[in-house]
Enzyme design. Sequence first.
Site, PDB file in Angstrom:
ATOM      1  N   LYS A  89      -4.618   6.085  -3.853  1.00  0.00           N
ATOM      2  CA  LYS A  89      -3.902   6.459  -5.086  1.00  0.00           C
ATOM      3  C   LYS A  89      -4.738   6.273  -6.345  1.00  0.00           C
ATOM      4  CE  LYS A  89       0.927   6.160  -3.769  1.00  0.00           C
ATOM      5  NZ  LYS A  89       0.817   5.798  -2.328  1.00  0.00           N
ATOM      6  N   GLU A 111       6.382   6.872 -13.040  1.00  0.00           N
ATOM      7  CA  GLU A 111       7.545   6.435 -12.278  1.00  0.00           C
ATOM      8  C   GLU A 111       7.028   5.939 -10.943  1.00  0.00           C
ATOM      9  OE1 GLU A 111       6.828   9.752 -12.050  1.00  0.00           O
ATOM     10  OE2 GLU A 111       6.665   9.759  -9.849  1.00  0.00           O
ATOM     11  N   SER A 377      -5.411   6.401   4.881  1.00  0.00           N
ATOM     12  CA  SER A 377      -5.024   6.390   3.463  1.00  0.00           C
ATOM     13  C   SER A 377      -4.869   5.006   2.843  1.00  0.00           C
ATOM     14  CB  SER A 377      -3.724   7.176   3.283  1.00  0.00           C
ATOM     15  OG  SER A 377      -2.690   6.640   4.080  1.00  0.00           O
TER      16      SER A 377
HETATM   17  C1  PLP Z   1       1.477   6.528  -1.337  1.00  0.00           C
HETATM   18  C2  PLP Z   1       0.835   6.524  -0.030  1.00  0.00           C
HETATM   19  C3  PLP Z   1       0.909   7.623   0.844  1.00  0.00           C
HETATM   20  C4  PLP Z   1       1.733   8.854   0.559  1.00  0.00           C
HETATM   21  O1  PLP Z   1       1.380   9.549  -0.590  1.00  0.00           O
HETATM   22  P1  PLP Z   1       0.605  10.935  -0.519  1.00  0.00           P
HETATM   23  O2  PLP Z   1       0.695  11.461  -1.904  1.00  0.00           O
HETATM   24  O3  PLP Z   1       1.293  11.791   0.482  1.00  0.00           O
HETATM   25  O4  PLP Z   1      -0.789  10.639  -0.101  1.00  0.00           O
HETATM   26  C5  PLP Z   1       0.229   7.568   2.052  1.00  0.00           C
HETATM   27  N1  PLP Z   1      -0.476   6.469   2.412  1.00  0.00           N
HETATM   28  C6  PLP Z   1      -0.568   5.392   1.607  1.00  0.00           C
HETATM   29  C7  PLP Z   1      -1.354   4.218   2.057  1.00  0.00           C
HETATM   30  C8  PLP Z   1       0.080   5.377   0.362  1.00  0.00           C
HETATM   31  O5  PLP Z   1      -0.019   4.308  -0.424  1.00  0.00           O
END
Ligand code: PLP
Length: 393
Positions: A89, A111, A377
Amino acid sequence: MNYNVNEQGYYGEFGGAYIPEMLYPNVEELRQNYLKVMSDDAFQKEFKELLKEYVGRPTPLYYAKRFSEKYNTKVYLKREDLCHTGAHKVNNTIGQILMAKRLKKTRIIAETGAGQHGVATATVCALMGLECIVYMGAIDIERQAPNVARMKMLGATVVPATSGSKTLKDATNEAIRDWINHPEDTHYIIGSVVGPHPYPDMVARFQSVISEEIKTQLLEKEGREHPDYVVACVGGGSNAAGAYYHYLDNPDVGIIAVEAAGKGIDTGQSAATSALGKVGIIHGSKTLLMQTNDGQITEPYSISAGLDYPGVGPMHAHLFQSGRGEFISITDKASMEAGIALSKLEGIIPAIETSHALAIFETRKFKPDDIVVVNLSGRGDKDLTTYIDYFNL
Ligand SMILES: *Cc1c(COP(=O)(O)O)cnc(C)c1O
């Protein structure tokens, strides 16, 4: 077929800017300037430097040997979990805070649902010394105490949204109201590839550093820039958009999007938008979303906070509808088990969002010489109590 945004802000039939008239000047200012700002050399230099020195990029592309052996295919993990703050993020919030400065904004609003985007925003506001106001549903504030504490430590003001269901959509309404009232000095940092044009495109471009790095790293390791498949979990879709970005037009690369089935697609407790969604408007954008027959947004459910969203960004709606993307949904149970599997096989505890992407290997078979890149992610520290409760650890 074009899989990227067009001049009008659409991906196929999805996207656009369905906003109240009073918001038009703010969004229009951004639309007129974002590409100009992003193509400026000094902007790119500052962005790249912060990604390197502050976020810790490039993140490794790690060959997961034991995981690969288990599933008899070649799996690489793009380690976004190693980014400062523990997920992808921050790539976007760094980009947007620099954008805000170029547009001479001194006040930042956001938000947040579970608080992860709020923390990523509060982090970059501290970095730049800018005022930060984060709107968060009153119920979410209760449920997510550690992230509320983080935001406060970072100097942000957390404002509870007390209307409606007191969750994410109500926080979004409050943030939009704030932006309408402060058109001059305020930038609204949206946390995924959602919202009115140009947000989905801008956020995808900031996150596209992920696939830019994969290209270079894969060339070094495998002698070619493209994998056979790139896999990512989709909440709003920002980590996925970043991982797919430079491969969208390459038909040799299979695009796999993984959504949260929750307790099962047919249980009424799910967040699998591609399976359950219909065309509608959410957050200022035309896309697929889960709704009742009268068009009321359905409350989504997933064990992972980051996938608990009733829509997907317009890029993903188009990837689904055009058939360019393969969409798979994964239950809570399968994702939790995949999270344990990766921990034990590779010594990497993934975020539960990410565990959804890892779970597909149980059912989706790949060839032994396929190269499959999974976008890792985020890391699982934030999910420890969920793992503890689920497995009685
Ligand atoms: C917020 C988040 C997501 C989902 O958000 P996307 O905008 O779909 O990437 C996925 N994995 C993690 C670790 C997150 O913090």
